[in-house]
Enzyme design. Sequence first.
Site, PDB file in Angstrom:
ATOM      1  N   PHE A   1       0.851  -1.191   0.000  1.00 34.35           N
ATOM      2  CA  PHE A   1       0.000   0.000   0.000  1.00 34.35           C
ATOM      3  C   PHE A   1       0.887   1.241   0.000  1.00 34.35           C
ATOM      4  CE2 PHE A   1      -2.457  -3.378   2.039  1.00 34.35           C
ATOM      5  CZ  PHE A   1      -3.622  -3.356   1.289  1.00 34.35           C
TER       6      PHE A   1
ATOM      7  N   TYR B   1     -10.362  15.447  -4.299  1.00 35.75           N
ATOM      8  CA  TYR B   1      -9.906  16.548  -5.137  1.00 35.75           C
ATOM      9  C   TYR B   1     -10.290  16.304  -6.596  1.00 35.75           C
ATOM     10  CZ  TYR B   1      -7.204  18.019  -1.105  1.00 35.75           C
ATOM     11  OH  TYR B   1      -6.837  18.433   0.153  1.00 35.75           O
TER      12      TYR B   1
ATOM     13  N   CYS C   1      -1.045   2.193 -10.762  1.00 37.97           N
ATOM     14  CA  CYS C   1      -1.912   1.355  -9.922  1.00 37.97           C
ATOM     15  C   CYS C   1      -3.389   1.492 -10.242  1.00 37.97           C
ATOM     16  CB  CYS C   1      -1.667   1.682  -8.445  1.00 37.97           C
ATOM     17  SG  CYS C   1      -0.014   1.236  -7.868  1.00 37.97           S
TER      18      CYS C   1
ATOM     19  N   LYS D   1      -4.835   0.302 -13.872  1.00 39.11           N
ATOM     20  CA  LYS D   1      -4.757  -1.137 -14.167  1.00 39.11           C
ATOM     21  C   LYS D   1      -5.521  -1.966 -13.144  1.00 39.11           C
ATOM     22  CE  LYS D   1      -0.374  -2.517 -11.925  1.00 39.11           C
ATOM     23  NZ  LYS D   1      -0.926  -3.601 -11.123  1.00 39.11           N
TER      24      LYS D   1
END
Length: 453
Positions: A155, A257, A266, A269
Amino acid sequence: MKISVIGTGYVGLVSGACFADVGNTVLCLDVDTRKITMLKDGIIPIHEPGLDSLVQRNAAAGRLLFSSNYDDAVSHADIIFLAVGTPPDEDGSADLTHILSAARSIGERLTKPAVIVDKSTVPVGTAEKVKRAIAGELEKRGVNVAFHVVSNPEFLKEGAAIDDFMKPDRIVVGFDDADAGKQMRQLYAPFSRNHEKFVEMDIRSAELTKYAANAMLATRISFMNELANLSELLGADIEAVRLGIGMDPRIGPDFLYAGMGYGGSCFPKDVKALIKTASDHKKELHLLTATEKVNEEQKNVLFNKLVRFFGGAQNLSGKTIALWGLSFKPNTDDMREAPSRILIKSLFDAGANVVAYDPVASTEAKRVLVAEHGEDLCNARLRIVESAKQAVEGADVLVLVTEWKEFRAPDLPFLAENLKLKAVFDGRNIYDPDAFSAAGLVYEGIGRRSGEA
């Protein structure tokens, strides 16, 4: 512990360096011998703040080693991380070619018990495929070596990857063997000292957790972009709306935002891969399908604003458009799925010239854009310069694409004096429309009221 990490991209190199920094002996392997030579020479092939000093410090201490030899990597480790690329295939699914190749290479050499860790972002069921690949090679050799495959999704945010690894908000590990889980808990103990961060679960749930997290964040971005486009039609300001809903603790302020859509390695895909996984199981993910559709449309939002400002795409021909920022986000040189690429293609198609500046990504951007558009076109219509002010000089209008820190407080009198048409298009909503209007500049944001000069 002795650890090997297969793959030296963002995830592999950051993970290896951080594990070494807490006292483990880590061998990072990559089949790209050029990369390994660079790393041995102290040259970091990617831009990530703080990574160069972290790698150099641990390499000098002998805790971080580099090799392109699988024999070294497999014999070295008790725990082997798979951190190779899983790029999207043509149908949107994750391409597992590299990870299964790495698994077979491990199986061809494994001689002692080991824990094999899927660190790459992989579809549900990949751990089982990795296990079969390794077991198949062991069977070919006629040997019986105990091993276990676990899922440990990453992460990490590009631009803040080291801090994310060293101070994680959660450590997700999926396993089906208690001893393997115990080894992983021991490995991560230095990163979970203040309070418990280790979240254990079954392997398939761990694999899905990574996709679910990225899909949720991507959905928030697309949701805000939908609201931003509606705000413009209603005469509302999306920034005010963002503040109003972000203060609700059930919602929170992060990833609210509006902008040019999400990019990078990331979110695009992973959303595609999750949609494809569902499709393979005869399930349509309506919300994620809409998330992806909104994102694809949002990539054109700034070009459409330019078209309206110039009174038609034909009127962009011969104009010079200054771009601030090229990478998909600040603090990285990553150009994968960068919104700047979509905007530049549209500008080229309309006959416009582009002058661009990025604090870090200039070299990578030039390589990517030349590969996409050809050297002749880029030489004729694209200039990548060495400063923000240099990009503005002689340009018709300015477009902020990436919100690097150095763009946050621009010299407004300089912009007003040097932009021929005195207009700024803020693709990240970081500026105050009133300040630009007061400086004699036309301001266009995303989902905001326009500031007239």
